[in-house]
Scaffold this motif. Structure first.
Motif, mmCIF file in Angstrom:
data_model
loop_
_atom_site.group_PDB
_atom_site.id
_atom_site.type_symbol
_atom_site.label_atom_id
_atom_site.label_comp_id
_atom_site.label_asym_id
_atom_site.label_seq_id
_atom_site.Cartn_x
_atom_site.Cartn_y
_atom_site.Cartn_z
ATOM 1 N N ALA A 1 0.824 -1.207 0.000
ATOM 2 C CA ALA A 1 0.000 0.000 0.000
ATOM 3 C C ALA A 1 0.859 1.258 0.000
ATOM 4 O O ALA A 1 0.579 2.231 -0.711
ATOM 5 N N ALA A 2 1.926 1.255 0.794
ATOM 6 C CA ALA A 2 2.810 2.420 0.852
ATOM 7 C C ALA A 2 3.516 2.626 -0.484
ATOM 8 O O ALA A 2 3.646 3.755 -0.970
ATOM 9 N N GLY A 3 3.980 1.531 -1.099
ATOM 10 C CA GLY A 3 4.663 1.635 -2.381
ATOM 11 C C GLY A 3 3.757 2.131 -3.485
ATOM 12 O O GLY A 3 4.153 2.978 -4.305
ATOM 13 N N GLU A 4 2.536 1.630 -3.524
ATOM 14 C CA GLU A 4 1.590 2.080 -4.553
ATOM 15 C C GLU A 4 1.198 3.542 -4.354
ATOM 16 O O GLU A 4 1.048 4.297 -5.321
ATOM 17 N N ALA A 5 1.060 3.958 -3.088
ATOM 18 C CA ALA A 5 0.738 5.355 -2.819
ATOM 19 C C ALA A 5 1.891 6.263 -3.231
ATOM 20 O O ALA A 5 1.697 7.310 -3.850
ATOM 21 N N MET A 6 3.104 5.842 -2.904
ATOM 22 C CA MET A 6 4.270 6.640 -3.261
ATOM 23 C C MET A 6 4.439 6.731 -4.778
ATOM 24 O O MET A 6 4.843 7.775 -5.309
ATOM 25 N N ALA A 7 4.132 5.655 -5.488
ATOM 26 C CA ALA A 7 4.258 5.655 -6.949
ATOM 27 C C ALA A 7 3.375 6.711 -7.595
ATOM 28 O O ALA A 7 3.677 7.195 -8.694
ATOM 29 N N ALA A 8 2.283 7.078 -6.937
ATOM 30 C CA ALA A 8 1.362 8.076 -7.484
ATOM 31 C C ALA A 8 1.782 9.510 -7.172
ATOM 32 O O ALA A 8 1.235 10.447 -7.753
ATOM 33 N N VAL B 1 7.767 11.625 -7.333
ATOM 34 C CA VAL B 1 8.516 10.364 -7.340
ATOM 35 C C VAL B 1 8.799 9.905 -8.765
ATOM 36 O O VAL B 1 7.884 9.657 -9.554
ATOM 37 N N GLY B 2 10.100 9.783 -9.083
ATOM 38 C CA GLY B 2 10.493 9.304 -10.398
ATOM 39 C C GLY B 2 10.790 7.820 -10.427
ATOM 40 O O GLY B 2 10.845 7.218 -11.501
ATOM 41 N N TYR B 3 11.013 7.226 -9.258
ATOM 42 C CA TYR B 3 11.303 5.795 -9.183
ATOM 43 C C TYR B 3 10.940 5.313 -7.791
ATOM 44 O O TYR B 3 11.211 5.998 -6.794
ATOM 45 N N ALA B 4 10.336 4.133 -7.699
ATOM 46 C CA ALA B 4 9.992 3.562 -6.397
ATOM 47 C C ALA B 4 9.991 2.049 -6.500
ATOM 48 O O ALA B 4 9.476 1.486 -7.478
ATOM 49 N N CYS B 5 10.578 1.392 -5.496
ATOM 50 C CA CYS B 5 10.616 -0.075 -5.512
ATOM 51 C C CYS B 5 10.712 -0.626 -4.102
ATOM 52 O O CYS B 5 11.148 0.067 -3.173
ATOM 53 N N ALA B 6 10.286 -1.884 -3.952
ATOM 54 C CA ALA B 6 10.452 -2.618 -2.702
ATOM 55 C C ALA B 6 11.781 -3.355 -2.762
ATOM 56 O O ALA B 6 12.163 -3.881 -3.817
#
Length: 350
Positions: free
Chosen positions: A274-281, A285-290
């Motif tokens: 949930a945190a990763g998907e929220a951050m991706a929006a 943010v140009g890049y986000a990954c777990a």
């Protein structure tokens, strides 16, 4: 096709896209062109022009001008997941006198990308690619620890990408309408059941596309030894599986971004997705990954200035679910991007 008279006049007469000192700037049409190329880096100029409502010549001139000045470049890149590759986010701590030399050595390696000097000039971050897990220790465990003046190395295996790759920051800009995006977007890839195996000719193709993602078919045929028809067919095959995607390298300073910060977040496992998907929006943010490790969510954040970074951290990041700890590091020098080795100007994308 019918051209936009205002865009034509600006492009021809007043030098739209140029600013004093010979530097090339971006206007509204350039933003839409960059967004179109991010969606499909090899889309014909005629198709882009039809969607943008200008002439083919306007699009070609704009792209050529920015490409010539080094402000804009389309890259054809390999998709790590489709090729079965493992990606590692590596953090290297060095003594201050050696950091630049170590970073430059990392940038020269063919298995690295996004090499940057961070914080006070004693930490380097880089993305490393390994053909598979059996090869992941070559750089991480054998080469770097033996390098003089390297005092620490941590490596985080990328587990899931929330945003990045074929998705660029320009996708969040609103430069194109939903209808224009639909007209320009290629079909989504359909990953193969097994990793795609590349031939030597494929690798030569990728080398050429990393230098210029819009290189003419004749040039690519010469590089690979294939006919232009074979090159075109292989394009289709590689893109259909996600083994090939297009990205756009451009000067984000022209969009008002002046600061890049790397964020390492520690998130409760149950809330990581949930945190990763929220951050991706988030538009910053140009890049986000777990990733693996105690800091299990990484993001590359771009803001106008340090004040905007503070606002972002205390609003959007503060509202993310399950965040237990955060570490941030500003980038002070960028040495290598997603393509071949090059010296990028400050403010380069992502």
């Amino acid at each position: 096709m019918k051209s936009d008279g205002k865009s034509e006049a600006a492009d021809r007469g007043s030098g739209a896209g140029a600013v004093p000192g010979g530097r090339t700037g971006f206007d509204e049409l350039d933003h839409r062109l960059i967004h179109a190329l991010q969606l499909d880096g090899r889309a014909p100029f005629s198709r882009i022009a039809a969607v943008l409502g200008v002439s083919d010549q306007t699009v070609a001139r704009r792209y050529t001008r920015h490409r010539t000045h080094g402000a804009l470049k389309v890259l054809g890149l390999p998709g790590a997941q489709a090729l079965g590759e493992v990606q590692w986010l590596v953090r290297v701590q060095c003594t201050p006198d050696a950091a630049v030399a170590v970073a430059e050595a990392l940038a020269r390696r063919p298995d690295t990308s996004w090499v940057s000097l961070m914080s006070g000039g004693t930490e380097i971050t880089a993305m490393c690619r390994a053909a598979n897990r059996d090869h992941s220790d070559v750089l991480l465990l054998q080469k770097l620890p033996r390098t003089p003046s390297v005092i620490g190395v941590t490596a985080h295996c990328q587990l899931h990408q929330f945003f990045g790759g074929p998705q660029g920051l320009i996708n969040k800009s609103g430069a194109l309408t939903d209808e224009q995006i639909a007209r320009l977007s290629p079909p989504p890839p359909d990953p193969a059941a097994a990793p795609v195996t590349l031939t030597d000719a494929d690798r030569r193709l990728f080398d050429a596309l990393a230098r210029d993602g819009r290189a003419p078919l004749a040039e690519l045929a010469t590089a690979t030894g294939w006919s232009p028809t074979t090159v075109r067919r292989r394009f289709t095959e590689l893109r259909a599986t996600g083994a090939l995607y297009y990205d756009v390298d451009y000067d984000l300073g022209q969009f008002g971004y002046g600061v890049m910060v790397a964020l390492w977040l520690s998130v409760e496992p149950a809330r990581l997705a949930a945190a990763g998907e929220a951050m991706a929006a988030h538009p910053e943010v140009g890049y986000a990954c777990a990733t693996t490790g105690p800091h299990n969510l990484f993001a590359s954040v771009l803001c106008r200035d340090v004040g905007a970074v503070y606002t972002y951290l205390t609003t959007r990041v503060a509202a993310l679910p399950g965040v237990r700890a955060m570490e941030s590091a500003p980038r002070i020098r960028h040495l290598k991007g997603p393509g071949p080795l090059f010296s990028a100007a400050p403010g380069r994308r992502r």
